[in-house]
Design a protein around this motif. Structure first.
Motif, PDB file in Angstrom:
ATOM      1  N   LEU A 123       9.018 -30.598  94.211  1.00  0.00           N
ATOM      2  CA  LEU A 123       9.689 -31.001  95.444  1.00  0.00           C
ATOM      3  C   LEU A 123      11.087 -30.396  95.532  1.00  0.00           C
ATOM      4  O   LEU A 123      11.543 -30.001  96.609  1.00  0.00           O
ATOM      5  N   SER A 124      11.766 -30.323  94.396  1.00  0.00           N
ATOM      6  CA  SER A 124      13.115 -29.744  94.402  1.00  0.00           C
ATOM      7  C   SER A 124      13.080 -28.260  94.764  1.00  0.00           C
ATOM      8  O   SER A 124      14.019 -27.738  95.375  1.00  0.00           O
ATOM      9  N   MET A 125      12.011 -27.588  94.371  1.00  0.00           N
ATOM     10  CA  MET A 125      11.886 -26.170  94.712  1.00  0.00           C
ATOM     11  C   MET A 125      11.672 -25.961  96.205  1.00  0.00           C
ATOM     12  O   MET A 125      12.291 -25.077  96.815  1.00  0.00           O
ATOM     13  N   CYS A 176      -0.248 -22.750  83.406  1.00  0.00           N
ATOM     14  CA  CYS A 176       0.346 -22.987  84.720  1.00  0.00           C
ATOM     15  C   CYS A 176      -0.681 -22.619  85.782  1.00  0.00           C
ATOM     16  O   CYS A 176      -1.577 -21.794  85.558  1.00  0.00           O
ATOM     17  N   PHE A 177      -0.550 -23.278  86.922  1.00  0.00           N
ATOM     18  CA  PHE A 177      -1.447 -23.031  88.043  1.00  0.00           C
ATOM     19  C   PHE A 177      -0.630 -22.812  89.306  1.00  0.00           C
ATOM     20  O   PHE A 177       0.465 -23.368  89.452  1.00  0.00           O
ATOM     21  N   GLU A 227       3.872 -20.758  90.157  1.00  0.00           N
ATOM     22  CA  GLU A 227       3.646 -21.218  88.790  1.00  0.00           C
ATOM     23  C   GLU A 227       4.124 -22.654  88.628  1.00  0.00           C
ATOM     24  O   GLU A 227       5.325 -22.933  88.655  1.00  0.00           O
ATOM     25  N   TRP A 228       3.175 -23.582  88.460  1.00  0.00           N
ATOM     26  CA  TRP A 228       3.507 -24.958  88.102  1.00  0.00           C
ATOM     27  C   TRP A 228       3.028 -25.148  86.664  1.00  0.00           C
ATOM     28  O   TRP A 228       1.841 -25.243  86.388  1.00  0.00           O
ATOM     29  N   GLY A 252      -2.604 -15.531  92.573  1.00  0.00           N
ATOM     30  CA  GLY A 252      -3.279 -16.792  92.846  1.00  0.00           C
ATOM     31  C   GLY A 252      -4.116 -17.290  91.687  1.00  0.00           C
ATOM     32  O   GLY A 252      -5.076 -18.029  91.918  1.00  0.00           O
ATOM     33  N   THR A 253      -3.788 -16.906  90.473  1.00  0.00           N
ATOM     34  CA  THR A 253      -4.594 -17.296  89.319  1.00  0.00           C
ATOM     35  C   THR A 253      -3.758 -18.052  88.295  1.00  0.00           C
ATOM     36  O   THR A 253      -2.528 -17.977  88.287  1.00  0.00           O
ATOM     37  N   ALA A 254      -4.448 -18.795  87.422  1.00  0.00           N
ATOM     38  CA  ALA A 254      -3.768 -19.528  86.355  1.00  0.00           C
ATOM     39  C   ALA A 254      -3.274 -18.568  85.279  1.00  0.00           C
ATOM     40  O   ALA A 254      -3.791 -17.460  85.125  1.00  0.00           O
ATOM     41  N   LYS A 255      -2.257 -19.022  84.527  1.00  0.00           N
ATOM     42  CA  LYS A 255      -1.698 -18.215  83.437  1.00  0.00           C
ATOM     43  C   LYS A 255      -1.527 -19.101  82.202  1.00  0.00           C
ATOM     44  O   LYS A 255      -1.459 -20.332  82.308  1.00  0.00           O
ATOM     45  N   PHE A 256      -1.442 -18.459  81.047  1.00  0.00           N
ATOM     46  CA  PHE A 256      -1.246 -19.177  79.795  1.00  0.00           C
ATOM     47  C   PHE A 256      -0.128 -18.510  79.016  1.00  0.00           C
ATOM     48  O   PHE A 256      -0.128 -17.289  78.821  1.00  0.00           O
ATOM     49  N   ASP A 257       0.846 -19.317  78.597  1.00  0.00           N
ATOM     50  CA  ASP A 257       1.959 -18.820  77.797  1.00  0.00           C
ATOM     51  C   ASP A 257       1.642 -19.089  76.332  1.00  0.00           C
ATOM     52  O   ASP A 257       1.632 -20.240  75.887  1.00  0.00           O
TER      53      ASP A 257
END
Length: 416
Positions: free
Chosen positions: A321-323, A292-293, A310-311, A280-285
């Motif tokens: 929406l497609s997901m 992503c959140f 991950e958005w 449930g946490t944000a990530k950084f690539d």
């Protein structure tokens, strides 16, 4: 017997004590010869101590015969333990009770040895915990419980048991065992030289062989090494988590993204955020320099939610929406919820006058209707957008005017 079937021959030999390969179980039919032997070993003429000792010897023999007889050994030890339990329930009689406790400790430890071979380490811990209460000088019981904990990778508990064992075994020895127990110990010592497997099942509870104490010390050293390695790995993982967290926080700060109080409870779907649960946490690539959140999609009409863990900033609303609406949800009774027939909204809040742009909670709430080609990075850059609880919360409603829609849109913001 010349023309007898092989099975009949085997059954007949099984009824002869000299050729029997296992001990008859309670209630099982027995030959006259076997009944006579059982009566001799376990009959009314034997004291409870003698009966339990005979069951111990039977169990030792069965254990020594290999895995096919492990269950028989457990049964013999269990019957011996039950015999002592019944006798100890009677009024105490001093020396007799001390002898019985020492013997029960051995039976428990021996049963634990069989269960250790079977991989039943929980039962080993249970039996040996009782064994060392009955007789604190039972070195093998101490070793077996510590070994079981270490096998289960409970390294801290294994260390504690080793320390307790070494402390208990350094105390003055208990009173000398009775001759019957001494004879058993002597037999055990002889078997030790012949077979490590047999010796592990037939130790004397009152002896403190130096080799077992050495094994406990070696096990303690091994557990300490494993614990140190485990702690080192945990520390490394914690440092990596902290580094990831700092990178994410820096990226959020640089982008001016606003984080506000949560507006819905997501712990039931995302779980509570902990060191081990970063879902449930944000990530950084770092390769793409993207954030992503987690995204929670709410279908208020049907009290349903979807989770997109991950958005990423480059993804569009339509991608989300497609997901989640690629297939018609089972709860969509009218067929209104498709990527092309819904509106997507989120809660926004303009910063209050004379407050920091990062402050959330003091401004007036409003709805934002999102374009389906809107990328997350555009949404995050809006001054009136914020992330409730650090997550993107999207409310999906039918584009068509349905009964619930306007009342919900009008009342929901006032509840925040």
């Amino acid at each position: 017997m010349d023309n007898a079937e092989p099975k009949a021959v085997d059954d007949e030999l099984e009824g002869m004590p000299l050729f029997a390969t296992r001990t008859p179980q309670p209630g099982e039919p027995m030959s006259d010869a076997m009944m006579a032997l059982q009566d001799l070993l376990y009959g009314d003429g034997q004291s409870p101590f003698e009966v339990a000792s005979n069951f111990k010897r039977s169990g030792n023999d069965q254990f020594g015969m290999g895995p096919a007889h492990y269950d028989d050994a457990i049964q013999s030890y269990t019957t011996g333990i039950s015999t002592i339990d019944t006798e100890l329930a009677k009024p105490a009689s001093g020396d007799k009770d001390a002898k019985l406790l020492s013997l029960r400790s051995t039976l428990l430890s021996n049963r634990a040895a069989v269960n250790s071979k079977k991989g039943n380490h929980g039962r080993v811990i249970e039996d040996c915990s009782r064994a060392v209460v009955d007789d604190a000088s039972n070195a093998k019981a101490w070793w077996r419980i510590a070994f079981a904990e270490q096998t289960l990778e409970h390294h801290t508990k294994a260390l504690e048991w080793c320390d307790r064992a070494l402390s208990a075994l350094s105390l003055p020895a208990v009173a000398s065992p009775t001759p019957a127990v001494s004879e058993s110990a002597a037999a055990t010592s002889a078997k030790t030289q012949q077979s490590n497997t047999t010796s592990s099942s037939s130790s004397s509870s009152s002896s403190k062989p130096e080799s077992v104490v050495d094994q406990i010390k070696a096990l303690r050293a091994k557990s300490q090494t494993a614990l140190d390695a485990s702690l080192s790995l945990q520390q490394k993982k914690a440092a990596e988590r902290e580094q990831r967290k700092r990178v994410v926080e820096n990226a959020i700060t640089q982008r001016g993204i606003r984080i506000g109080p949560g507006i819905i409870d997501t712990t039931n779907v995302l779980g509570k955020t902990t060191d081990e649960n970063e879902k449930g946490t944000a990530k950084f690539d770092e390769d793409t320099a993207e954030l992503c959140f987690p995204c929670v999609v709410v279908y208020e009409e049907y009290s349903q939610t979807d989770i997109v863990e991950e958005w990423w900033e480059s993804q569009k609303v339509r991608d989300i929406l497609s997901m989640v609406l690629e297939n018609r949800p089972p709860w969509d009774v009218r067929g209104d919820y498709t990527p092309d027939t819904v509106d997507v909204l989120c809660v926004a809040e303009a910063p209050a006058p004379n407050t920091s742009t990062s402050t959330v909670g003091s401004g007036k709430k409003k709805w934002l209707r999102l374009r389906k080609d809107l990328r997350l990075t555009e949404l995050l850059s809006r001054k009136d957008f914020y992330l409730p609880g650090g997550k993107v919360i999207l409310f999906v409603v039918p584009t068509n005017e349905v009964e619930f829609k306007q009342p919900f849109l009008s009342s929901y913001l006032s509840s925040l």
